[in-house]
Scaffold this motif. Sequence first.
Motif, mmCIF file in Angstrom:
data_model
loop_
_atom_site.group_PDB
_atom_site.id
_atom_site.type_symbol
_atom_site.label_atom_id
_atom_site.label_comp_id
_atom_site.label_asym_id
_atom_site.label_seq_id
_atom_site.Cartn_x
_atom_site.Cartn_y
_atom_site.Cartn_z
ATOM 1 N N VAL A 28 -80.271 95.155 11.625
ATOM 2 C CA VAL A 28 -79.686 96.291 11.263
ATOM 3 C C VAL A 28 -79.324 97.055 12.509
ATOM 4 O O VAL A 28 -80.256 97.607 13.159
ATOM 5 C CB VAL A 28 -80.716 97.131 10.319
ATOM 6 C CG1 VAL A 28 -79.837 98.432 9.898
ATOM 7 C CG2 VAL A 28 -81.154 96.506 9.261
ATOM 8 N N PRO A 29 -78.304 97.039 12.894
ATOM 9 C CA PRO A 29 -77.842 97.371 14.302
ATOM 10 C C PRO A 29 -77.632 99.434 14.265
ATOM 11 O O PRO A 29 -76.863 99.780 13.448
ATOM 12 C CB PRO A 29 -76.594 96.845 14.441
ATOM 13 C CG PRO A 29 -76.099 96.089 13.178
ATOM 14 C CD PRO A 29 -77.184 96.493 12.237
ATOM 15 N N VAL A 30 -78.288 99.635 15.335
ATOM 16 C CA VAL A 30 -78.189 101.029 15.704
ATOM 17 C C VAL A 30 -76.862 101.422 15.778
ATOM 18 O O VAL A 30 -76.303 102.418 15.058
ATOM 19 C CB VAL A 30 -79.254 101.507 16.754
ATOM 20 C CG1 VAL A 30 -78.832 102.985 17.115
ATOM 21 C CG2 VAL A 30 -80.669 101.196 16.476
ATOM 22 N N ASP A 31 -76.014 100.708 16.598
ATOM 23 C CA ASP A 31 -74.862 101.347 17.123
ATOM 24 C C ASP A 31 -73.687 101.340 15.870
ATOM 25 O O ASP A 31 -72.943 101.988 15.474
ATOM 26 C CB ASP A 31 -74.060 100.363 18.284
ATOM 27 C CG ASP A 31 -74.394 98.874 18.206
ATOM 28 O OD1 ASP A 31 -74.803 98.286 17.221
ATOM 29 O OD2 ASP A 31 -73.743 98.375 19.270
ATOM 30 N N LEU A 32 -73.591 100.027 15.168
ATOM 31 C CA LEU A 32 -72.925 99.857 13.980
ATOM 32 C C LEU A 32 -73.050 101.191 12.963
ATOM 33 O O LEU A 32 -72.012 101.804 12.515
ATOM 34 C CB LEU A 32 -72.928 98.538 13.427
ATOM 35 C CG LEU A 32 -72.266 98.135 11.797
ATOM 36 C CD1 LEU A 32 -70.697 98.508 12.118
ATOM 37 C CD2 LEU A 32 -72.552 97.006 11.268
ATOM 38 N N ASN A 33 -74.245 101.401 12.431
ATOM 39 C CA ASN A 33 -74.555 102.508 11.775
ATOM 40 C C ASN A 33 -74.193 103.699 12.230
ATOM 41 O O ASN A 33 -73.877 104.909 11.315
ATOM 42 C CB ASN A 33 -75.985 102.303 10.962
ATOM 43 C CG ASN A 33 -76.005 101.251 9.966
ATOM 44 O OD1 ASN A 33 -75.764 101.131 9.062
ATOM 45 N ND2 ASN A 33 -76.593 99.840 10.730
ATOM 46 N N THR A 34 -74.237 103.773 13.666
ATOM 47 C CA THR A 34 -73.986 105.172 14.024
ATOM 48 C C THR A 34 -72.256 105.560 13.800
ATOM 49 O O THR A 34 -71.755 106.559 13.795
ATOM 50 C CB THR A 34 -74.212 105.215 15.558
ATOM 51 O OG1 THR A 34 -75.896 104.958 15.409
ATOM 52 C CG2 THR A 34 -73.935 106.772 15.825
#
Length: 536
Positions: free
Chosen positions: A250-256
């Motif tokens: 679960v990527p931090v940057d994609l979801n941000t």
Amino acid sequence: LDVNNAWNVLVRKYNDRGQYCEGCLSSLPLPHPFVVPGGRFREFYYWDTYWILNGLLLSGMHTTAKNTLYNFYSMVDDYGFIPNGARTYFLDRSQPPLLAEMVSLYYNITGDASMVVEGMPRLLAEHRFWMETNHLINISTDFSEAAKSRFAGRAGDVLSSALLNRYYANTTRPRPESWREDVATSAEAPTRDPSDLFSNLAAGAETGWDYSSRWLDNTNNTFYPPDKGTNPLNNPNHNNLSTILTRHLVPVDLNTILLRSEEIIASFLYGNWKDQTQLEQSLFSELNGVVFDATLAAAAPSLADRETCAMMAGYAQRRRNAIQNILYVDGGIGAYSDFNMMSGMYTSETNEGSTSSPPIYASSVLPFSVNTIVMYNLTDERITKFLNDLSTFIDVGGVPASNISVNTTTGNPQQWDYPNGWAPLQYWVVDALEMITTVAQQRTPTSPTIATYAEALRKQVVQAWITNNYCGYQTPQTLPNGDVVHSLVEKYAVNQDRGVSGHGGEYTVQVGFGWTNGVALNFIVKNGEWLTTGVC
């Protein structure tokens, strides 16, 4: 820096058969000229274009910027999403979804509301692509029991309402553009299902970070026996691309990025309705990132869409909560970290769950660029922790991708690792520091110490990166055809500030270079009153 003239070198146009060149049968046709990154990259690339667009607008090339958006609108019309790049073999994956950010950037600089109106159906279609495919995480089936157990006993059921996405390529075959490399990688893992490996490699390319130790197994026990050490900084799995697990993170940057997109779209659609229900009052608020733009509403009243605005604002609310409840952990920069849905571990943890000497990735900074996270969800203590972590992570030449060292001879060969610094990462770090400074000045009571600290770090990153760029620009680069040029390049070593190119990865350093040009222009224009070229 003669960066403005670089756009003339990087502009391309297809022939009358919709091909980049005679016999280039893999070209995806585009209706307008476009700007390429440079070097070996002869077609547009999705996420590169955000920083290219920024540079075009700062160079006053508004028509080229507008045509860039029209090209992307055309892609969404034809394929339902924007591919990784303008090639047929990129149709099985996208890249970080920055279209909403591009439309917002273009509108904020030009005031052209028509591009928001024309873009809206495309923004919604792209969002559906990320929400109606395997990119959307189904926590009940995608999270292992070990992963779910990390959140047991918390107040409320943080998993049931969580909205999160991942990178996921729709293929089980080697990447056509890197077929030989993928087959060779598969040979290093004879017990692993090749189709699973190939899918994860393609998903790794969708991230834009192709490749990084960030995507590799840090648990020692997924594809390798557990007797190979426990500290990810010395973990041999971090050196082996055959352990790639992109689809399971679960990527931090994609979801941000998706959160920012949902806030932007909801704000575009907001009609400032006076008869709001109690639920709508919570959704249509600055607390939830929905901001009324009176100028846009007056110029484009047809945009107002109460139902769709509520839907996007609801998505933003659920995603923001998930980022805070699931991706915030005591590790990483400021404590945000990617989460492994198989092992139940964060990438900032060792095999025992410890965060001592953890792997650190620059992607952890992105939540600090979101007003609704910094203003309403982070205490001064947590923001100070972020600033302290970041101050030790910044190097003399800028911000590295990670603290995992690149060693193409004996260790990790991945190019999105230390000491390589990339223009998008510098931009996002500076963006986060600007947000923290603004919030610290707006809070009641204000936090002047935090504002001063964040502003000092922002200037440090800007100056370090521009010095690195400038010194590199003074060093002639020899092209494959023998031509010698002065050019910015795609990545720099940040453990020095003398313009040394980065290294590692599947190809040599490329000149040009679109996103480096765009970020350099952004930093120069915004900071020209105090910025210097540095000493080379």
